[in-house]
Design a protein around this motif. Structure first.
Motif, PDB file in Angstrom:
ATOM      1  N   VAL A 197      -4.814 -11.043  12.407  1.00 49.78           N
ATOM      2  CA  VAL A 197      -4.733 -10.267  11.109  1.00 49.78           C
ATOM      3  C   VAL A 197      -5.783  -9.108  11.248  1.00 49.78           C
ATOM      4  O   VAL A 197      -6.922  -9.599  11.433  1.00 49.78           O
ATOM      5  CB  VAL A 197      -4.738 -11.464   9.838  1.00 49.78           C
ATOM      6  CG1 VAL A 197      -4.556 -10.319   8.665  1.00 49.78           C
ATOM      7  CG2 VAL A 197      -3.499 -12.197  10.103  1.00 49.78           C
ATOM      8  N   GLN A 198      -5.693  -8.084  10.811  1.00 52.76           N
ATOM      9  CA  GLN A 198      -6.481  -7.061  10.860  1.00 52.76           C
ATOM     10  C   GLN A 198      -6.453  -6.672   9.141  1.00 52.76           C
ATOM     11  O   GLN A 198      -5.930  -5.576   8.691  1.00 52.76           O
ATOM     12  CB  GLN A 198      -6.042  -5.679  11.444  1.00 52.76           C
ATOM     13  CG  GLN A 198      -5.867  -5.840  12.963  1.00 52.76           C
ATOM     14  CD  GLN A 198      -7.190  -5.857  13.771  1.00 52.76           C
ATOM     15  OE1 GLN A 198      -8.096  -5.211  13.158  1.00 52.76           O
ATOM     16  NE2 GLN A 198      -7.478  -6.944  14.611  1.00 52.76           N
ATOM     17  N   GLY A 199      -7.404  -7.358   8.456  1.00 50.28           N
ATOM     18  CA  GLY A 199      -7.649  -7.411   7.014  1.00 50.28           C
ATOM     19  C   GLY A 199      -7.383  -8.742   6.386  1.00 50.28           C
ATOM     20  O   GLY A 199      -7.167  -9.649   7.035  1.00 50.28           O
ATOM     21  N   LYS A 200      -7.313  -8.736   5.241  1.00 48.01           N
ATOM     22  CA  LYS A 200      -7.116  -9.988   4.122  1.00 48.01           C
ATOM     23  C   LYS A 200      -5.829 -10.027   3.981  1.00 48.01           C
ATOM     24  O   LYS A 200      -4.973  -9.061   3.972  1.00 48.01           O
ATOM     25  CB  LYS A 200      -7.986  -9.763   3.019  1.00 48.01           C
ATOM     26  CG  LYS A 200      -9.492  -9.374   3.213  1.00 48.01           C
ATOM     27  CD  LYS A 200     -10.268 -10.654   3.982  1.00 48.01           C
ATOM     28  CE  LYS A 200     -11.716 -10.599   3.885  1.00 48.01           C
ATOM     29  NZ  LYS A 200     -12.293 -11.612   4.602  1.00 48.01           N
ATOM     30  N   ILE A 201      -5.536 -11.374   3.736  1.00 42.57           N
ATOM     31  CA  ILE A 201      -4.452 -11.858   3.160  1.00 42.57           C
ATOM     32  C   ILE A 201      -4.415 -12.109   1.698  1.00 42.57           C
ATOM     33  O   ILE A 201      -5.423 -12.837   1.276  1.00 42.57           O
ATOM     34  CB  ILE A 201      -3.890 -13.137   3.856  1.00 42.57           C
ATOM     35  CG1 ILE A 201      -3.785 -12.934   5.561  1.00 42.57           C
ATOM     36  CG2 ILE A 201      -2.516 -13.382   3.450  1.00 42.57           C
ATOM     37  CD1 ILE A 201      -2.536 -11.740   5.804  1.00 42.57           C
ATOM     38  N   VAL A 202      -3.638 -11.345   0.992  1.00 37.97           N
ATOM     39  CA  VAL A 202      -3.680 -11.655  -0.509  1.00 37.97           C
ATOM     40  C   VAL A 202      -2.656 -12.463  -0.970  1.00 37.97           C
ATOM     41  O   VAL A 202      -1.383 -12.288  -0.669  1.00 37.97           O
ATOM     42  CB  VAL A 202      -3.651 -10.324  -1.116  1.00 37.97           C
ATOM     43  CG1 VAL A 202      -3.550 -10.447  -2.720  1.00 37.97           C
ATOM     44  CG2 VAL A 202      -4.688  -9.497  -0.520  1.00 37.97           C
ATOM     45  N   ILE A 203      -2.979 -13.389  -1.784  1.00 40.43           N
ATOM     46  CA  ILE A 203      -1.882 -14.377  -2.431  1.00 40.43           C
ATOM     47  C   ILE A 203      -1.850 -14.098  -4.075  1.00 40.43           C
ATOM     48  O   ILE A 203      -2.909 -14.238  -4.719  1.00 40.43           O
ATOM     49  CB  ILE A 203      -2.249 -15.709  -2.236  1.00 40.43           C
ATOM     50  CG1 ILE A 203      -2.562 -16.166  -0.972  1.00 40.43           C
ATOM     51  CG2 ILE A 203      -1.157 -16.751  -3.049  1.00 40.43           C
ATOM     52  CD1 ILE A 203      -1.409 -15.980   0.228  1.00 40.43           C
TER      53      ILE A 203
END
Length: 71
Positions: A60-66
């Motif tokens: 993943v290139q970046g953050k995963i937002v929930i």
């Protein structure tokens, strides 16, 4: 701790070992608009499994937002 750390074989990561003043510096940069965090994907809480699987892949290139808001 990242949510991916809940998946077997994925190491936990957090700011527990950050240098003193690091949080304040980050807050200052955010307030000044000088810090931008890339968002790779957003998921509603109902798709938490998909989010964890994506993060666990470690590509993943970046953050995963929930999104915790109910729909």
């Amino acid at each position: 701790c990242t949510i991916a750390a809940q998946v077997e074989g994925v190491a936990a990561a957090n700011g527990a070992n950050a240098v003193p003043g690091a949080l304040e510096e980050i807050a200052r940069l955010v307030a000044e608009g000088r810090l931008r965090v890339p968002i790779a994907a957003r998921f509603p809480i109902e798709q938490i499994r998909r989010a964890v699987e994506l993060q666990a892949g470690r590509h993943v290139q970046g953050k995963i937002v929930i999104d915790l808001r109910a729909e």
